[in-house]
Write an enzyme that holds these catalytic residues in place. Structure first.
Site, short mmCIF file in Angstrom:
data_model
loop_
_atom_site.label_atom_id
_atom_site.label_comp_id
_atom_site.label_asym_id
_atom_site.label_seq_id
_atom_site.Cartn_x
_atom_site.Cartn_y
_atom_site.Cartn_z
N MET A 114 0.85 -1.20 0.00
CA MET A 114 0.00 0.00 0.00
C MET A 114 0.88 1.24 0.00
O MET A 114 0.45 2.33 0.37
CB MET A 114 -0.94 0.00 1.21
CG MET A 114 -1.94 -1.16 1.15
SD MET A 114 -3.50 -0.82 1.97
CE MET A 114 -2.94 -0.50 3.63
N LEU A 141 6.73 3.04 1.46
CA LEU A 141 7.57 1.86 1.64
C LEU A 141 8.71 2.09 2.63
O LEU A 141 9.24 3.19 2.74
CB LEU A 141 8.15 1.46 0.27
CG LEU A 141 7.09 1.27 -0.83
CD1 LEU A 141 7.76 0.95 -2.16
CD2 LEU A 141 6.10 0.16 -0.46
N GLU A 189 11.99 -0.41 4.95
CA GLU A 189 12.92 -1.55 4.77
C GLU A 189 12.20 -2.91 4.78
O GLU A 189 12.69 -3.87 4.23
CB GLU A 189 14.02 -1.55 5.83
CG GLU A 189 15.08 -0.49 5.63
CD GLU A 189 14.77 0.76 6.44
OE1 GLU A 189 13.57 1.08 6.65
OE2 GLU A 189 15.73 1.43 6.86
N HIS A 193 9.29 -3.55 3.32
CA HIS A 193 8.89 -3.76 1.92
C HIS A 193 10.14 -4.05 1.06
O HIS A 193 10.10 -4.91 0.17
CB HIS A 193 8.21 -2.52 1.36
CG HIS A 193 6.94 -2.13 2.06
ND1 HIS A 193 6.86 -1.04 2.88
CD2 HIS A 193 5.70 -2.70 2.05
CE1 HIS A 193 5.62 -0.93 3.35
NE2 HIS A 193 4.90 -1.94 2.87
N ASP A 228 2.23 -9.22 9.03
CA ASP A 228 0.79 -9.41 8.88
C ASP A 228 0.54 -10.92 8.78
O ASP A 228 0.13 -11.43 7.72
CB ASP A 228 0.29 -8.69 7.64
CG ASP A 228 0.47 -7.19 7.76
OD1 ASP A 228 -0.28 -6.57 8.51
OD2 ASP A 228 1.40 -6.66 7.13
#
Ligand code: PAF
Length: 281
Positions: free
Chosen positions: A30, A33, A35, A37, A151
């Protein structure tokens, strides 16, 4: 790096890469960004010939009182990071491009998986996640897709969706990336003021405590959860949403600690809801 705003642009590029016999990795994000990501992109680049990163704040996964309008965005900075990490294409569609005017089709897991853990306070969240990730899979048709373990519930649910819907895409889970002091990297950390930033360390401290107890052969999940809760409750700025133990594959509550037990938590620090976890392996 190619910047694509339309589904057609992505499809045309994927077709061209497929003609060359190249493999494709997808990293759904989403944006805003960090580290965490970047580590997903690095893993994707190491395993696939071409890497598509989606950068889209997905409205269908936010509840009516959640932070959709204030969710941090900085596309130019995102592009810089993605170029540095070797992404081949960033897909940055508008809401209209993704959902059109009257989209009425959702992808939803109908067992209890999306109702547990974060689903207790975010009842429509995983329907929105499954819907947008399904669309991204249909658009990018990747060989592999990369998701962060922070997540953990999302990762478990995506794996289930991929299996149930026979997507034929390999889902690669990637480790949580933390700040030097232990706080799990998250775009939402940017909401924290100085005092809250310090208080937020209580999540990673509780994760560390739980992990140590599990590694020291504590088999009673309730004892670990109790110790984690006690520690979090000592922090005045923290308010527990949940601290739970669940089977990583099914998300069913677990009372005995065994391989595959996920210890997950969501805690409000001020108004910011943060999550963290560890998987006992
Ligand atoms: O994890 C996220 O950032 C989002 O939930 C995802 C997977 C990109 C879907 O919008």
């Amino acid at each position: 790096m190619i910047k694509a705003e339309t589904i057609k642009e992505v499809r045309d590029q994927v077709k061209a890469w497929r003609k060359e016999g190249l493999t494709i990795g997808l990293v759904p994000t989403m944006g805003y960004l960090h580290e965490g990501h970047a580590s997903l992109v690095d893993k994707a680049v190491s395993q696939c010939d071409r890497v598509i990163v989606s950068d889209f704040v997905n409205p269908t996964q936010f509840g009516p009182t959640e932070d959709l309008s204030t969710y941090p965005r900085d596309f130019e900075r995102d592009c810089k990071l993605l170029e540095e990490h070797g992404a081949s294409l960033v897909f940055h569609p508008s809401v209209e491009e993704m959902y059109g005017e009257a989209a009425a089709t959702y992808v939803e897991i109908l067992n209890d998986m999306p109702k547990r853990l974060c689903g207790q306070t975010r009842p429509i969240h995983f329907r929105g996640v499954c819907t947008v990730v399904s669309k991204l899979f249909n658009i990018a048709t990747p060989d592999k897709a990369f998701f962060g373990m922070k997540d953990a519930q999302q990762l478990s649910i995506i794996k289930k969706m991929v299996k149930d819907m026979s997507y034929g895409i390999e889902i690669v889970g990637c480790p949580i990336i933390r700040e030097d002091d232990g706080l799990a990297k998250s775009s939402r950390n940017t909401y924290l003021n100085e005092e809250e930033r310090k208080a937020a360390l209580v999540l990673s401290k509780a994760v560390k405590l739980g992990k140590e107890m599990a590694e020291n052969c504590e088999k009673d999940a309730a004892k670990i959860l109790e110790a984690q809760k006690d520690l979090i409750e000592k922090e005045p700025l923290a308010k527990i949403d949940y601290v739970s133990a669940a089977n990583f594959d099914t998300l069913e509550p677990e009372t005995q600690v065994k391989s595959g037990t996920l210890f997950a938590m969501a805690v409000y620090i001020g108004k910011t809801r943060l999550i963290d976890n560890f998987l006992y392996e």
